[in-house]
Design an enzyme around this catalytic site. Structure first.
Site, PDB file in Angstrom:
ATOM      1  N   GLU A  14       2.262  15.155 -23.868  1.00  0.00           N
ATOM      2  CA  GLU A  14       2.417  16.520 -24.105  1.00  0.00           C
ATOM      3  C   GLU A  14       1.237  17.385 -23.894  1.00  0.00           C
ATOM      4  OE1 GLU A  14       5.237  17.993 -24.815  1.00  0.00           O
ATOM      5  OE2 GLU A  14       6.244  16.340 -25.492  1.00  0.00           O
ATOM      6  N   TYR A  49       2.304  24.531 -30.551  1.00  0.00           N
ATOM      7  CA  TYR A  49       3.381  23.703 -29.593  1.00  0.00           C
ATOM      8  C   TYR A  49       3.164  21.984 -29.544  1.00  0.00           C
ATOM      9  CZ  TYR A  49       5.225  21.335 -25.710  1.00  0.00           C
ATOM     10  OH  TYR A  49       6.055  20.235 -25.114  1.00  0.00           O
ATOM     11  N   ASP A  92       7.863  26.591 -25.793  1.00  0.00           N
ATOM     12  CA  ASP A  92       7.012  26.536 -24.651  1.00  0.00           C
ATOM     13  C   ASP A  92       7.741  27.438 -23.814  1.00  0.00           C
ATOM     14  OD1 ASP A  92       9.033  25.038 -23.614  1.00  0.00           O
ATOM     15  OD2 ASP A  92       7.894  23.526 -22.854  1.00  0.00           O
TER      16      ASP A  92
END
Ligand code: ADE
Length: 359
Positions: free
Chosen positions: A41, A124, A142
């Protein structure tokens, strides 16, 4: 823009079932390991999937556990990141791994508050790791999720506002709260944004949410989400110097708070703003110069034209923490900026050309 619980449930089921059928087979989808999800990520922020895949493999081959990353030298971490850009992500990941090893015995925390206290882990990343690795109903937003929601709900406000952020996060929370699999729902939202609900030419006929999408109904896909006008492009010209002395070349480490901080580069001169490129190149003080292929490089809204030259070094060679004379092979082992990599390649190409023509 409140939706009924029943509608949310229906949409969540549609998008999740679509995701189960069509998801791309990606290496980080084969694991539930929080450390690996965290790496993926971090790499995927600002960077496309196809670019990330080889970096992800190389990074985890070198640092297979959070402990190995925590114990690493920063220069090794940066070297494996070199070319991905946004190097603060790599530095933060390194600092974050140290913090998790010290404070939580190497286990990524299982709640948002603690997760967000880790260096570099924002809302996030916390949402992604908690939902994907641990299956917790934590939302994430996002750019892809913003695009899906803005179009689906016909959300017309400019997206970088407080109220837009509240809208996206509360919607994401509501959707993930009614998902049987938070991991799949969050990934489904991002996958839809990355594939069908793309910025240009969305493929609405294939979309699992098409029957209730406001943008599709009103033909407003192209204008949503609404964002601030882009900063105007700035054009820059640089000359870079491959100084040569006895099969060694000179590299310098970029200083703190400059572009590519901590990475190694060739020394450079920047063209002053009010000078024409031709006059500037003609008047460069160094001779004789061998010109390498001109390079184009982009950094945010800057478009840089780079003129690399090879230049024999007449003075003494000095090494220090910010300056090293290295062989080409040694240079390849340093964390180079993406631009330095391009110039090194052009230099090697020119060298092998010279050797061939001399033979
Ligand atoms: N973009 C960033 N992370 C992602 C993920 N886990 N799935 C799909 N797209 C993504």
């Amino acid at each position: 823009m409140r939706a009924s619980k029943a509608n949310v449930k229906k949409w969540v089921e549609k998008i999740t079932s679509w995701y189960r059928d069509v998801q791309r087979p990606l290496p980080w989808r084969e694991t539930k390991d929080a450390y690996r999800i965290w790496i993926s990520e971090s790499m995927l922020q600002q960077t496309q999937v196809v670019t990330v895949i080889p970096y992800y493999h190389r990074f985890l081959d070198k640092f297979p556990t959070i402990e190995s990353l925590a114990a690493a030298e920063e220069s090794d971490v940066l070297r494996l990141w070199s070319g991905l850009g946004y190097y603060s992500r790599a530095r933060n990941l390194h600092r974050g791994a140290k913090a998790v090893v010290e404070k939580w015995k190497g286990e990524f925390p299982r709640d948002r508050k603690h997760a967000e206290s880790i260096p570099g882990v924002g809302p996030y990343t916390a949402g992604a790791v908690l939902s994907i690795a641990y299956g917790l109903p934590e939302p994430l937003v996002d750019g892809n999720v913003q695009r899906v929601f803005a179009r689906f709900f016909g959300f017309k406000e400019e997206i970088h506002t407080r109220s837009a952020s509240d809208f996206f996060w509360s919607t994401a929370r509501e959707w993930v709260g009614s998902a049987r699999s938070p991991s799949e729902l969050n990934q489904a939202l991002m996958e839809l944004g990355a594939t069908l609900c793309s910025k240009a030419q969305p493929r609405c006929t294939l979309c699992p949410l098409k029957s209730d999408c406001i943008a599709l109904k009103t033909g407003t896909q192209a204008s949503l989400p609404r964002r601030k006008p882009r900063r105007p492009v700035r054009r820059l010209s640089w000359a870079t110097w491959v100084h040569e002395s006895d099969h060694r070349i000179l590299l310098q480490r970029n200083a703190e708070n400059t572009w590519w901080e901590g990475l190694w580069d060739f020394p450079r001169s920047e063209k002053p703003e009010n000078v024409e490129p031709e006059a500037w190149l003609r008047d460069l003080p160094h001779a004789p110069l061998a010109a390498l292929d001109t390079q184009k490089h982009t950094v945010t809204h800057h478009r840089i034209e780079v003129f690399p030259y090879v230049l024999p070094w007449k003075g003494k060679r000095r090494n220090g923490p910010h300056q090293q004379w290295v062989t080409v092979e040694e240079a390849k082992q340093l964390p180079l900026s993406a631009l330095a990599k391009k110039i090194l390649l052009a230099y090697c190409r020119a060298q092998s050309g010279t050797r061939r023509s001399n033979a």
